[in-house]
Motif scaffolding. Structure first.
Motif, short mmCIF file in Angstrom:
data_model
loop_
_atom_site.label_atom_id
_atom_site.label_comp_id
_atom_site.label_asym_id
_atom_site.label_seq_id
_atom_site.Cartn_x
_atom_site.Cartn_y
_atom_site.Cartn_z
N ARG A 1 113.89 0.03 11.10
CA ARG A 1 113.31 1.20 10.42
C ARG A 1 112.22 0.66 9.48
NH1 ARG A 1 117.23 4.16 7.19
NH2 ARG A 1 115.66 5.83 7.19
N ASP A 2 111.08 0.37 10.09
CA ASP A 2 109.98 -0.34 9.43
C ASP A 2 109.08 0.66 8.71
OD1 ASP A 2 107.70 -1.77 8.74
OD2 ASP A 2 107.70 -2.96 10.58
N ALA A 3 109.15 0.65 7.39
CA ALA A 3 108.36 1.59 6.60
C ALA A 3 106.86 1.35 6.76
CB ALA A 3 108.74 1.50 5.13
N LEU A 4 106.46 0.09 6.92
CA LEU A 4 105.04 -0.20 7.07
C LEU A 4 104.50 0.33 8.40
CD1 LEU A 4 102.47 -1.46 6.00
CD2 LEU A 4 103.22 -3.66 6.91
N LEU A 5 105.32 0.27 9.45
CA LEU A 5 104.89 0.81 10.73
C LEU A 5 104.62 2.31 10.60
CD1 LEU A 5 104.37 0.12 13.69
CD2 LEU A 5 106.78 0.67 14.15
N GLY A 6 105.49 3.00 9.88
CA GLY A 6 105.25 4.43 9.64
C GLY A 6 104.03 4.66 8.78
N ALA A 7 103.83 3.80 7.78
CA ALA A 7 102.69 3.96 6.89
C ALA A 7 101.36 3.77 7.62
CB ALA A 7 102.79 2.97 5.73
N THR A 8 101.35 2.87 8.61
CA THR A 8 100.11 2.70 9.37
C THR A 8 99.77 3.95 10.16
OG1 THR A 8 101.30 1.72 11.26
CG2 THR A 8 100.45 0.20 9.57
N ARG A 9 100.78 4.68 10.60
CA ARG A 9 100.52 5.95 11.28
C ARG A 9 99.97 6.98 10.29
NH1 ARG A 9 105.15 7.80 15.38
NH2 ARG A 9 103.60 9.47 15.51
N VAL A 10 100.41 6.91 9.05
CA VAL A 10 99.87 7.82 8.02
C VAL A 10 98.39 7.52 7.80
CG1 VAL A 10 100.02 8.52 5.61
CG2 VAL A 10 102.12 8.10 6.91
N VAL A 11 98.04 6.24 7.71
CA VAL A 11 96.64 5.85 7.52
C VAL A 11 95.79 6.36 8.68
CG1 VAL A 11 95.04 3.91 7.32
CG2 VAL A 11 97.26 3.81 6.17
N GLU A 12 96.28 6.17 9.89
CA GLU A 12 95.55 6.65 11.06
C GLU A 12 95.37 8.15 11.01
OE1 GLU A 12 94.74 8.48 14.75
OE2 GLU A 12 96.71 8.63 13.79
N ALA A 13 96.38 8.88 10.57
CA ALA A 13 96.29 10.34 10.49
C ALA A 13 95.25 10.78 9.45
CB ALA A 13 97.66 10.92 10.14
N VAL A 14 95.21 10.09 8.31
CA VAL A 14 94.23 10.43 7.28
C VAL A 14 92.82 10.33 7.84
CG1 VAL A 14 93.21 9.66 5.09
CG2 VAL A 14 95.70 9.80 5.34
N ASN A 15 92.53 9.27 8.54
CA ASN A 15 91.19 9.07 9.09
C ASN A 15 90.89 10.06 10.23
OD1 ASN A 15 89.69 6.37 8.07
ND2 ASN A 15 91.90 6.16 7.87
N ARG A 16 91.87 10.28 11.09
CA ARG A 16 91.66 11.20 12.22
C ARG A 16 91.39 12.61 11.73
NH1 ARG A 16 95.22 14.49 14.02
NH2 ARG A 16 96.99 13.30 13.19
N ILE A 17 92.16 13.08 10.75
CA ILE A 17 91.98 14.44 10.24
C ILE A 17 90.64 14.59 9.54
CG2 ILE A 17 92.87 16.12 8.59
CD1 ILE A 17 95.69 14.97 9.22
N ALA A 18 90.24 13.61 8.75
CA ALA A 18 88.95 13.68 8.06
C ALA A 18 87.79 13.69 9.05
CB ALA A 18 88.80 12.53 7.08
N LEU A 19 87.88 12.86 10.09
CA LEU A 19 86.81 12.79 11.09
C LEU A 19 86.67 14.10 11.85
CD1 LEU A 19 87.37 9.19 12.47
CD2 LEU A 19 85.30 10.03 11.36
N ALA A 20 87.73 14.86 11.92
CA ALA A 20 87.68 16.14 12.63
C ALA A 20 87.03 17.25 11.80
CB ALA A 20 89.10 16.57 13.03
N HIS A 21 86.68 16.95 10.55
CA HIS A 21 86.08 17.97 9.67
C HIS A 21 84.78 17.44 9.07
CE1 HIS A 21 90.32 19.23 9.92
NE2 HIS A 21 89.84 20.46 9.76
N GLN A 22 83.90 17.03 9.94
CA GLN A 22 82.59 16.53 9.53
C GLN A 22 81.58 17.68 9.45
OE1 GLN A 22 82.09 13.17 8.54
NE2 GLN A 22 84.28 13.64 8.53
N PRO A 23 80.50 17.53 8.64
CA PRO A 23 80.05 16.28 8.01
C PRO A 23 80.63 15.99 6.63
CG PRO A 23 78.40 17.97 7.68
CD PRO A 23 79.49 18.61 8.52
N ASP A 24 81.33 16.96 6.04
CA ASP A 24 81.74 16.79 4.64
C ASP A 24 83.16 16.29 4.46
OD1 ASP A 24 79.27 17.58 3.77
OD2 ASP A 24 79.84 19.67 3.40
N GLY A 25 83.93 16.16 5.54
CA GLY A 25 85.29 15.70 5.41
C GLY A 25 85.36 14.23 5.01
N ARG A 26 86.25 13.93 4.07
CA ARG A 26 86.49 12.55 3.64
C ARG A 26 87.99 12.32 3.58
NH1 ARG A 26 81.72 13.38 3.99
NH2 ARG A 26 80.06 12.80 2.55
#
Length: 424
Positions: free
Chosen positions: A244-269
């Motif tokens: 039950r690797d917390a860092l493995l889950g956290a990397t998925r959170v990081v990926e989600a942050v970037n994916r969601i922001a990229l889907a709301h351009q040009p002003d999404g960050r």
């Protein structure tokens, strides 16, 4: 408030060399070996910076005073003593490894505007107030934009003064120690307008070869701390499928942050800027990870939609991984849309001086964001090299510094109005 400045008025140019020398002189206070500046709020170096600024203001005949959070106001009277003032400025505190221009340019450009008006004998109908806000950076005492936040009612004075630094010293104690506890009776009342000149702190103007950014507003932001909890275990003894690797889950959170922001351009960050691992040992599977999440957008409804999608994504990650994921809000500032009259004054100033310009939305927070809630406001951006800021290598070219101050002068005159019979 004047919507346009008469084309018959010959607006003088500011003294760019004088402004540059003023910037360099202030930068000596807290100067670092790498050419930057460490003049954090409510320190002895902040006191020295304030004292230098006061000397310059008083040399121009300005009436200087402080409010209860230590915001500095320096008044140049107008012909109409009852008129609300046009307020111009920014802040002079810096990051621990900050540059010479962030905030300081706006305060000293405001000083140069007043010096230019005085040198040319130009009176205005409205008073002009130079302001230097307390603790914009928030690096010693959180939150950032403390002085303008208290002024605008976003933060109570009591709360602000009770905030502590890493040594347990309160902001109130530090303010008293440097001798700048003022009185709220010293505050100006309503603002006719507020203008803030600033380096862009981003790469857009430089990339497009533009000299002036006409700032139409600022991105709203929502900050969170996300804690992912699993189970710390031996890295050699625990099979992969039983972890039950917390860092493995956290990397998925990081990926989600970037994916969601990229889907709301040009002003999404979307940014994950801080990570804390427990137990943070090379032969232990991480049992818990805490990370910061920063979402921004120019539209409040879109920002809310981003956060809703993010929360749903966290629930899905938790279900799929068997990890516990908790989310705690830490900051919530709505988008700011600046006043049309103030924006028009800035745009006209750029056009009148022949500067290449573009409309731009600020991705960073500034004092103008809070003041824009209580008064008409706008900002003027100038390029900074490679978009670098909050860094000792931060740099703005002298010609751009001069250009920004010229636009500030023109916009200030536009909004303050010439005194009856004044010549320019």
């Amino acid at each position: 408030m004047n919507e346009t400045l008469s084309t018959e008025v010959n607006v003088p140019a500011i003294d760019g060399e004088r402004l540059w020398q003023t910037l360099m002189e202030l930068a000596v206070i807290g100067g670092t070996p790498k050419g930057g500046c460490n003049r954090q709020a409510l320190t002895e170096l902040d006191r020295e910076g304030r004292e230098l600024l006061i000397r310059w203001c008083e040399a121009e005949g300005l009436a200087v005073r402080f409010d209860a959070i230590g915001n500095l106001f320096a008044r140049r009277d107008g012909s109409n003593a009852d008129a609300d003032p046009v307020v111009i400025g920014s802040h002079i505190d810096t990051q621990p490894t900050g540059g010479k221009y962030d905030g300081c340019f706006g305060v000293l450009a405001a000083l140069e505007v007043i010096r230019t008006l005085n040198a040319n004998g130009i009176g205005t109908e409205r008073p002009i107030e130079l302001v230097s806000w307390t603790n914009e950076e928030g690096c010693r005492f959180a939150p950032c934009m403390m002085g303008s936040g208290v002024f605008a009612g976003q933060l109570t004075l009591e709360d602000a003064l009770s905030r502590t630094d890493v040594d347990g010293i309160t902001a109130g104690e530090a303010l008293e120690a440097i001798g700048y506890v003022g009185d709220d009776a010293n505050r100006p009342g309503r603002f006719a307008a507020y203008l803030e000149a600033h380096i862009e702190q981003g790469p857009i103007l430089e990339d497009e070869g533009k000299t002036i950014g006409v700032v139409t507003g600022a991105l709203g932001l929502k900050w969170f701390d996300v804690t992912v909890t699993g189970m710390a275990a031996h890295s050699g003894s625990t099979p992969m499928h039983l972890r039950r690797d917390a860092l493995l889950g956290a990397t998925r959170v990081v990926e989600a942050v970037n994916r969601i922001a990229l889907a709301h351009q040009p002003d999404g960050r979307g940014t994950v800027g801080a990570f804390q691992l427990l137990p943070n040992s090379r032969n232990v599977i991480p049992g818990q990870v805490t990370l910061s999440v920063d979402f921004r957008h120019s539209e409040g409804e879109v920002l809310d939609a981003i956060v809703t999608e993010f929360r749903q994504t966290l629930d899905a990650i938790a279900r799929e991984t068997g990890l516990s994921i908790e989310i705690a809000p830490t900051a919530d500032y709505p988008p700011q849309h600046f006043a049309a009259d103030c924006i028009a004054a800035v745009r006209q100033g750029a056009q009148a001086n022949g500067y290449a310009h573009r409309d731009i939305v600020s991705g960073a927070g500034h004092d103008a964001v809070f003041i824009g809630d209580i008064a008409p406001a706008a900002m003027i951006f100038i390029p900074c090299e490679k978009g670098i800021s909050h860094n000792e290598s931060e740099y703005a070219a002298p010609e751009d510094v001069t250009a920004g101050a010229n636009v500030l002068l023109h916009a200030t005159l536009n909004l303050a109005g010439l005194a009856a019979g004044a010549a320019a």
